[in-house]
Structure formats: C-alpha cells, structure tokens
Design a protein around this motif. Structure first.
Motif, PDB file in Angstrom:
ATOM      1  N   MET A  69       0.846  -1.171   0.000  1.00 20.14           N
ATOM      2  CA  MET A  69       0.000   0.000   0.000  1.00 20.14           C
ATOM      3  C   MET A  69       0.895   1.239   0.000  1.00 20.14           C
ATOM      4  N   VAL A  70       0.674   2.090  -0.958  1.00 17.99           N
ATOM      5  CA  VAL A  70       1.403   3.349  -1.017  1.00 17.99           C
ATOM      6  C   VAL A  70       0.389   4.485  -1.098  1.00 17.99           C
ATOM      7  N   LEU A  71       0.877   5.679  -0.893  1.00 15.93           N
ATOM      8  CA  LEU A  71       0.005   6.849  -0.852  1.00 15.93           C
ATOM      9  C   LEU A  71      -0.784   7.021  -2.148  1.00 15.93           C
ATOM     10  N   SER A  72      -0.168   6.731  -3.272  1.00 14.93           N
ATOM     11  CA  SER A  72      -0.886   6.882  -4.547  1.00 14.93           C
ATOM     12  C   SER A  72      -2.038   5.880  -4.672  1.00 14.93           C
ATOM     13  N   ASP A  73      -1.916   4.708  -4.043  1.00 15.52           N
ATOM     14  CA  ASP A  73      -3.025   3.736  -4.041  1.00 15.52           C
ATOM     15  C   ASP A  73      -4.214   4.292  -3.265  1.00 15.52           C
ATOM     16  N   ILE A  74      -3.933   4.893  -2.127  1.00 13.67           N
ATOM     17  CA  ILE A  74      -4.996   5.477  -1.315  1.00 13.67           C
ATOM     18  C   ILE A  74      -5.636   6.635  -2.068  1.00 13.67           C
ATOM     19  N   ARG A  75      -4.813   7.471  -2.689  1.00 12.60           N
ATOM     20  CA  ARG A  75      -5.328   8.607  -3.464  1.00 12.60           C
ATOM     21  C   ARG A  75      -6.242   8.116  -4.577  1.00 12.60           C
ATOM     22  N   SER A  76      -5.826   7.095  -5.302  1.00 12.02           N
ATOM     23  CA  SER A  76      -6.628   6.566  -6.414  1.00 12.02           C
ATOM     24  C   SER A  76      -7.950   6.002  -5.914  1.00 12.02           C
ATOM     25  N   TYR A  77      -7.905   5.281  -4.796  1.00 15.52           N
ATOM     26  CA  TYR A  77      -9.138   4.693  -4.256  1.00 15.52           C
ATOM     27  C   TYR A  77     -10.100   5.795  -3.813  1.00 15.52           C
ATOM     28  N   CYS A  78      -9.581   6.804  -3.154  1.00 15.71           N
ATOM     29  CA  CYS A  78     -10.427   7.921  -2.700  1.00 15.71           C
ATOM     30  C   CYS A  78     -11.024   8.654  -3.899  1.00 15.71           C
ATOM     31  N   ALA A  79     -10.251   8.847  -4.945  1.00 16.86           N
ATOM     32  CA  ALA A  79     -10.752   9.524  -6.144  1.00 16.86           C
ATOM     33  C   ALA A  79     -11.865   8.701  -6.804  1.00 16.86           C
ATOM     34  N   GLU A  80     -11.737   7.381  -6.791  1.00 22.56           N
ATOM     35  CA  GLU A  80     -12.747   6.501  -7.379  1.00 22.56           C
ATOM     36  C   GLU A  80     -14.044   6.504  -6.584  1.00 22.56           C
ATOM     37  N   THR A  81     -13.917   6.459  -5.249  1.00 13.49           N
ATOM     38  CA  THR A  81     -15.108   6.346  -4.412  1.00 13.49           C
ATOM     39  C   THR A  81     -15.758   7.684  -4.115  1.00 13.49           C
ATOM     40  N   GLY A  82     -14.987   8.743  -4.072  1.00 17.62           N
ATOM     41  CA  GLY A  82     -15.526  10.077  -3.789  1.00 17.62           C
ATOM     42  C   GLY A  82     -15.645  10.381  -2.310  1.00 17.62           C
ATOM     43  N   LYS A  83     -16.145   9.422  -1.541  1.00 19.22           N
ATOM     44  CA  LYS A  83     -16.281   9.604  -0.092  1.00 19.22           C
ATOM     45  C   LYS A  83     -16.006   8.258   0.560  1.00 19.22           C
ATOM     46  N   VAL A  84     -15.173   8.270   1.599  1.00 21.40           N
ATOM     47  CA  VAL A  84     -14.766   7.014   2.224  1.00 21.40           C
ATOM     48  C   VAL A  84     -14.426   7.245   3.693  1.00 21.40           C
ATOM     49  N   SER A  85     -14.712   6.246   4.507  1.00 23.71           N
ATOM     50  CA  SER A  85     -14.346   6.344   5.925  1.00 23.71           C
ATOM     51  C   SER A  85     -12.960   5.743   6.137  1.00 23.71           C
ATOM     52  N   LEU A  86     -12.383   6.125   7.250  1.00 21.35           N
ATOM     53  CA  LEU A  86     -11.072   5.581   7.592  1.00 21.35           C
ATOM     54  C   LEU A  86     -11.145   4.060   7.721  1.00 21.35           C
ATOM     55  N   GLN A  87     -12.252   3.573   8.274  1.00 22.65           N
ATOM     56  CA  GLN A  87     -12.420   2.126   8.441  1.00 22.65           C
ATOM     57  C   GLN A  87     -12.526   1.427   7.077  1.00 22.65           C
ATOM     58  N   GLU A  88     -13.228   2.042   6.127  1.00 20.45           N
ATOM     59  CA  GLU A  88     -13.321   1.462   4.780  1.00 20.45           C
ATOM     60  C   GLU A  88     -11.942   1.366   4.147  1.00 20.45           C
ATOM     61  N   LEU A  89     -11.153   2.427   4.301  1.00 20.27           N
ATOM     62  CA  LEU A  89      -9.788   2.400   3.753  1.00 20.27           C
ATOM     63  C   LEU A  89      -8.966   1.295   4.410  1.00 20.27           C
ATOM     64  N   ALA A  90      -9.113   1.171   5.715  1.00 20.54           N
ATOM     65  CA  ALA A  90      -8.370   0.128   6.430  1.00 20.54           C
ATOM     66  C   ALA A  90      -8.779  -1.253   5.924  1.00 20.54           C
ATOM     67  N   ASN A  91     -10.078  -1.461   5.698  1.00 10.04           N
ATOM     68  CA  ASN A  91     -10.557  -2.744   5.175  1.00 10.04           C
ATOM     69  C   ASN A  91     -10.046  -2.977   3.761  1.00 10.04           C
ATOM     70  N   ARG A  92     -10.111  -1.950   2.937  1.00 13.54           N
ATOM     71  CA  ARG A  92      -9.689  -2.063   1.535  1.00 13.54           C
ATOM     72  C   ARG A  92      -8.218  -2.451   1.424  1.00 13.54           C
ATOM     73  N   PHE A  93      -7.391  -1.827   2.298  1.00 12.06           N
ATOM     74  CA  PHE A  93      -5.953  -2.062   2.217  1.00 12.06           C
ATOM     75  C   PHE A  93      -5.459  -3.047   3.280  1.00 12.06           C
ATOM     76  N   ASP A  94      -6.428  -3.725   3.927  1.00  9.60           N
ATOM     77  CA  ASP A  94      -6.134  -4.785   4.885  1.00  9.60           C
ATOM     78  C   ASP A  94      -5.104  -4.345   5.925  1.00  9.60           C
ATOM     79  N   THR A  95      -5.428  -3.236   6.584  1.00  8.05           N
ATOM     80  CA  THR A  95      -4.544  -2.723   7.623  1.00  8.05           C
ATOM     81  C   THR A  95      -5.365  -2.097   8.737  1.00  8.05           C
ATOM     82  N   ASP A  96      -4.688  -1.679   9.774  1.00 13.64           N
ATOM     83  CA  ASP A  96      -5.338  -1.044  10.913  1.00 13.64           C
ATOM     84  C   ASP A  96      -5.654   0.423  10.561  1.00 13.64           C
TER      85      ASP A  96
END
Length: 89
Positions: free
Chosen positions: A1-28
């Motif tokens: 997981m790198v910062l650009s992966d998180i940026r791309s996912y956020c851009a795709e979803t538009g709105k996301v919770s911290l927990q959703e990001l953690a689930n998506r990237f399988d981390t805390d």
C-alpha cells in the motif's frame, strides 16, 4: 500500500471512511491515518467528521486542535476534493 493507491481509491469512491480504507488495504485504521492526513494537507481530501468540542471548528484541517481529538476515531469520513494530481513525495 502506497500513498498513490490510497489517493486513487479515494478519487474513485468520492467519499470514504477511515475504516473502509483500512478494510480495503487490509490494515489497521491507525496505520492508514497518517497517509490520509498527508492527502488532507495537500488539499486532495477533506474530513467530513466534525471535530469534537474544543476543536478549531474546521473539521480535520491538520491543526493540532481538531485532529488530536479525532485520533482513535476510525469512523472519520473523508471526501475527495481532487484539486491536485501532483506527484506525491
């Protein structure tokens, strides 16, 4: 997981919770919070979760008043504002 992966996912979803990001990237959630804050400070994300009483009133703007009380909140929600496509450092 790198910062650009998180940026791309956020851009795709538009709105996301911290927990959703953690689930998506399988981390805390706490492991991903620092990366999310970098995107907030770069103006790519905006925190929609209101700061608790005593905060600066700007949501999660990166100042110590609003973000410190948000620490530990995995339900913080972020919205993509996508103003920057500059390379991340």
């Amino acid at each position: 997981m790198v910062l650009s992966d998180i940026r791309s996912y956020c851009a795709e979803t538009g709105k996301v919770s911290l927990q959703e990001l953690a689930n998506r990237f399988d981390t805390d959630p706490e492991a991903i919070r620092g990366m999310v804050e970098v995107l907030v400070q770069k103006g790519m994300l905006r925190c929609l979760t209101e700061a608790p009483e005593g905060g600066c009133g700007k949501g999660c703007c990166g100042c110590s008043k609003s973000c410190a009380p948000l620490a530990g909140m995995s339900d913080a929600v972020y919205q993509w504002v996508g103003r920057s496509r500059r390379p991340l450092h």
